[in-house]
Write an enzyme that holds these catalytic residues in place. Structure first.
Site, mmCIF file in Angstrom:
data_model
loop_
_atom_site.group_PDB
_atom_site.id
_atom_site.type_symbol
_atom_site.label_atom_id
_atom_site.label_comp_id
_atom_site.label_asym_id
_atom_site.label_seq_id
_atom_site.Cartn_x
_atom_site.Cartn_y
_atom_site.Cartn_z
ATOM 1 N N HIS A 25 5.224 -13.155 8.391
ATOM 2 C CA HIS A 25 5.453 -11.812 7.828
ATOM 3 C C HIS A 25 6.550 -11.893 6.776
ATOM 4 O O HIS A 25 7.454 -12.711 6.880
ATOM 5 C CB HIS A 25 5.872 -10.821 8.927
ATOM 6 C CG HIS A 25 5.649 -9.400 8.529
ATOM 7 N ND1 HIS A 25 6.602 -8.667 7.866
ATOM 8 C CD2 HIS A 25 4.573 -8.585 8.662
ATOM 9 C CE1 HIS A 25 6.116 -7.463 7.625
ATOM 10 N NE2 HIS A 25 4.893 -7.374 8.093
ATOM 11 N N SER A 66 0.821 -1.221 0.000
ATOM 12 C CA SER A 66 0.000 0.000 0.000
ATOM 13 C C SER A 66 0.853 1.270 0.000
ATOM 14 O O SER A 66 0.599 2.190 -0.793
ATOM 15 C CB SER A 66 -0.962 -0.008 1.185
ATOM 16 O OG SER A 66 -0.251 -0.105 2.396
ATOM 17 N N HIS A 106 -2.582 -8.467 2.724
ATOM 18 C CA HIS A 106 -2.055 -7.233 3.325
ATOM 19 C C HIS A 106 -3.057 -6.758 4.386
ATOM 20 O O HIS A 106 -3.283 -7.449 5.372
ATOM 21 C CB HIS A 106 -1.828 -6.227 2.181
ATOM 22 C CG HIS A 106 -1.047 -5.007 2.544
ATOM 23 N ND1 HIS A 106 -0.296 -4.894 3.679
ATOM 24 C CD2 HIS A 106 -0.898 -3.819 1.883
ATOM 25 C CE1 HIS A 106 0.289 -3.703 3.708
ATOM 26 N NE2 HIS A 106 -0.077 -3.016 2.630
HETATM 27 N N1 CMX Z 1 0.211 -20.069 8.094
HETATM 28 C C1 CMX Z 1 0.515 -21.119 7.314
HETATM 29 N N2 CMX Z 1 1.495 -21.107 6.386
HETATM 30 C C2 CMX Z 1 2.220 -19.996 6.299
HETATM 31 C C3 CMX Z 1 1.994 -18.870 7.109
HETATM 32 C C4 CMX Z 1 0.920 -18.926 8.027
HETATM 33 N N3 CMX Z 1 0.600 -17.900 8.802
HETATM 34 N N4 CMX Z 1 2.893 -17.917 6.784
HETATM 35 C C5 CMX Z 1 3.653 -18.428 5.805
HETATM 36 N N5 CMX Z 1 3.241 -19.667 5.502
HETATM 37 C C6 CMX Z 1 3.732 -20.528 4.439
HETATM 38 C C7 CMX Z 1 3.553 -19.827 3.094
HETATM 39 O O1 CMX Z 1 2.216 -19.960 2.626
HETATM 40 C C8 CMX Z 1 4.575 -20.518 2.233
HETATM 41 O O2 CMX Z 1 4.063 -21.790 1.880
HETATM 42 P P1 CMX Z 1 4.285 -22.386 0.387
HETATM 43 O O3 CMX Z 1 5.762 -22.485 0.242
HETATM 44 O O4 CMX Z 1 3.573 -23.683 0.428
HETATM 45 O O5 CMX Z 1 3.678 -21.379 -0.564
HETATM 46 C C9 CMX Z 1 5.710 -20.755 3.225
HETATM 47 O O6 CMX Z 1 5.129 -20.696 4.550
HETATM 48 C C10 CMX Z 1 6.828 -19.734 3.141
HETATM 49 O O7 CMX Z 1 6.259 -18.432 3.250
HETATM 50 P P2 CMX Z 1 7.013 -17.293 4.086
HETATM 51 O O8 CMX Z 1 8.309 -17.025 3.410
HETATM 52 O O9 CMX Z 1 7.046 -17.657 5.519
HETATM 53 O O10 CMX Z 1 6.009 -16.067 3.982
HETATM 54 P P3 CMX Z 1 5.859 -14.986 2.820
HETATM 55 O O11 CMX Z 1 6.883 -13.933 3.044
HETATM 56 O O12 CMX Z 1 5.782 -15.640 1.483
HETATM 57 O O13 CMX Z 1 4.401 -14.396 3.140
HETATM 58 C C11 CMX Z 1 2.698 -13.582 4.560
HETATM 59 C C12 CMX Z 1 4.186 -13.538 4.226
HETATM 60 C C13 CMX Z 1 2.400 -12.495 5.589
HETATM 61 C C14 CMX Z 1 1.860 -13.278 3.286
HETATM 62 C C15 CMX Z 1 2.353 -14.984 5.119
HETATM 63 O O14 CMX Z 1 3.103 -15.222 6.283
HETATM 64 C C16 CMX Z 1 0.865 -15.163 5.379
HETATM 65 O O15 CMX Z 1 0.116 -15.498 4.457
HETATM 66 N N6 CMX Z 1 0.422 -14.959 6.672
HETATM 67 C C17 CMX Z 1 -0.976 -15.023 7.013
HETATM 68 C C18 CMX Z 1 -1.691 -13.767 6.527
HETATM 69 C C19 CMX Z 1 -1.300 -12.548 7.343
HETATM 70 O O16 CMX Z 1 -1.263 -12.599 8.575
HETATM 71 N N7 CMX Z 1 -1.029 -11.419 6.667
HETATM 72 C C20 CMX Z 1 -0.733 -10.145 7.340
HETATM 73 C C21 CMX Z 1 0.664 -9.641 7.123
HETATM 74 C C22 CMX Z 1 0.851 -8.263 7.695
HETATM 75 C C23 CMX Z 1 0.576 -7.183 6.665
HETATM 76 O O17 CMX Z 1 1.268 -7.142 5.619
HETATM 77 O O18 CMX Z 1 -0.311 -6.349 6.889
#
Ligand code: CMX
Length: 436
Positions: A316, A240, A270
């Site tokens: 995150h 954003s 996000h």
């Molecule tokens: N639950 C389950 N699996 C998760 C997870 C969670 N909370 N967080 C990461 N993973 C998984 C990913 O889906 C990914 O799996 P695949 O390899 O099968 O695709 C793996 O772990 C590696 O991902 P990562 O490197 O840990 O995380 P990213 O940097 O790709 O993504 C984020 C970050 C926030 C999108 C992810 O942790 C997520 O989806 N969290 C839940 C949603 C959330 O809380 N979002 C808010 C973030 C804050 C904001 O930006 O406002």
């Protein structure tokens, strides 16, 4: 105009530093971009300089170098309050200085003077169908105020470049003064039968926002002061903030830029995550008729993962620690609503989820982020409609957007134009052949 003197006093110093960096170290290489990074959302690739806030993976958010705890302790507070005035946080981000109480109050006064929302903005909100999401209404309302932009008007008259930021600041103060009223209008229209609540000029911005949302409990005003502080900015490279910055780099006015930023905030990966997280916690409580036990939470988390879903509020892209914004809200909850069913559930989830995510072996950050608890606190004070939570988030985050955009104009930052490659180009680069 408030903050003008602070930015003026700083701007030459920062411009000189930036110019020196470009002139003396323009060829210095700070990173090599890999194919994997290009193919995975330019993750971790440095793309710009911004001194307003940044995120340390191991300790979290810093506003102008100050940690969240420092900001909570050092900023002037609203009278009788444990939490800083929103005007003071804005002053810190925009003015690069911890303000005195008087300075923070000056920002609050400026907001009071500028808070009147033109009637046509409410008409635009009213024209939306009942099914519209509150974020679409919010973004459209902000966009429509572009018709008021002083920047746009002055630009048409041939304003010189070094005046850009003054007018951008002027527009930013108008915008940030009005957004709580617009957000509250949407809330009362959508969920309270259009029973609008008049603002109370005696209150600070956050407390007035709480009041317009229909809750005059002083504890809710405190929560909203904390909420505004924690959500205002989170480094200028997230979806954003970077969108608002990118759009602003084309010299689009602050309303166009911030509306664009809000559209990015609306995505479930996000800003929408706070809504998803709260819904997940509510369903968890429903499934087990109250505060679930540790075993029940484990069962529920494993079921969520087995369905191929993420645990909302955990993980995150940058952080590698418990988000200090989560901790600050957890402390608020422990003090103000320790017996609340949803809060106790959120605490029990915190005790269980990190170990499960660690055990998957793939999650980079098993710890809670800001969204893991935000909705829980709002539920306690009667803001039950989870699809409104991203509007709350946006009301605060817009303040951060404006600080980045004003400073970008003050430093004379150019239009952004990175490079896109074709697959063929990339393959040719790797094999050392020509792509033509
Ligand atoms: N639950 C389950 N699996 C998760 C997870 C969670 N909370 N967080 C990461 N993973 C998984 C990913 O889906 C990914 O799996 P695949 O390899 O099968 O695709 C793996 O772990 C590696 O991902 P990562 O490197 O840990 O995380 P990213 O940097 O790709 O993504 C984020 C970050 C926030 C999108 C992810 O942790 C997520 O989806 N969290 C839940 C949603 C959330 O809380 N979002 C808010 C973030 C804050 C904001 O930006 O406002």
């Amino acid at each position: 105009m408030i903050l003008e003197d602070r930015i003026e006093a700083n701007v030459m110093i920062w411009r000189e530093r930036m110019n020196r960096l470009i002139k003396e170290h323009g060829d210095y290489v700070i990173s090599n971009v890999t194919v994997a990074q290009i193919c995975s959302g330019i993750r971790g690739v440095p793309i710009q300089i911004s001194d307003i806030s940044f995120v340390e993976p191991e300790s979290g958010l810093r506003y102008r170098t100050y940690s969240i705890n420092e900001v909570l302790n050092l900023l002037p507070r609203a009278e009788g309050s444990r939490y800083p005035l929103t005007g003071g946080i804005y002053y810190l981000l925009m003015g690069n200085e911890i303000p005195t109480y008087a300075k923070a109050m000056q920002v609050e006064d400026e907001w009071r003077k500028r808070a009147q929302v033109p009637k046509y903005v409410y008409d635009i909100i009213d024209a939306f169908p009942e099914t519209a999401s509150p974020m679409s209404m919010f973004s459209a309302a902000i966009l429509s105020m572009s018709a008021q932009s002083k920047f746009y008007q002055e630009y048409q008259k041939g304003m010189p470049k070094d005046k850009y930021w003054y007018v951008m600041l002027d527009d930013s103060l108008d915008l940030t003064a009005r957004t709580p009223r617009i957000a509250a209008y949407i809330y009362n229209k959508k969920y309270r039968n259009n029973q609008q609540i008049q603002p109370d000029e005696n209150l600070d911005l956050a407390a007035n926002f709480a009041h317009m949302l229909g809750n005059d409990d002083p504890a809710y005003a405190e929560l909203m002061r904390l909420f505004m502080l924690l959500h205002m900015d989170h480094e200028n490279a997230n979806v954003s903030a970077h969108t608002a910055h990118l759009v602003g780099s084309a010299l689009s006015d602050i309303y166009l830029s911030c509306s664009a930023g809000l559209n990015g905030l609306s995505g479930p990966l996000h800003g929408l995550a706070n809504q998803e997280c709260c819904n997940w916690l509510l369903n968890l409580c429903k499934e087990y008729n109250g505060v679930p036990t540790t075993d029940q939470i484990r069962e529920y988390v494993l079921k969520t993962l087995a369905e191929g879903r993420v645990i909302p509020g955990y993980g995150h892209a940058v952080l590698r620690c418990v988000d200090p914004r989560f901790t600050a809200q957890m402390e608020f909850g422990k003090r103000n609503l320790p017996d609340d069913v949803l809060f106790r559930t959120a605490m029990n989830v915190f005790a269980v989820v990190p170990d499960i995510l660690k055990a998957t072996g793939k999650v980079s950050n098993p710890w809670p982020n800001v969204d893991a608890i935000t909705g829980t606190l709002q539920q306690h004070y009667g803001i039950k409609e989870t699809d409104f939570y991203t509007v709350l988030f946006g009301t605060s985050r817009i303040m951060g957007f404006t600080a980045h955009v004003v400073w970008a104009r003050a430093l004379g930052k150019p239009i952004e134009r990175p490079k896109a490659l074709t697959t063929r180009m990339l393959e040719a680069m790797i094999s050392g052949s020509s792509y033509r």
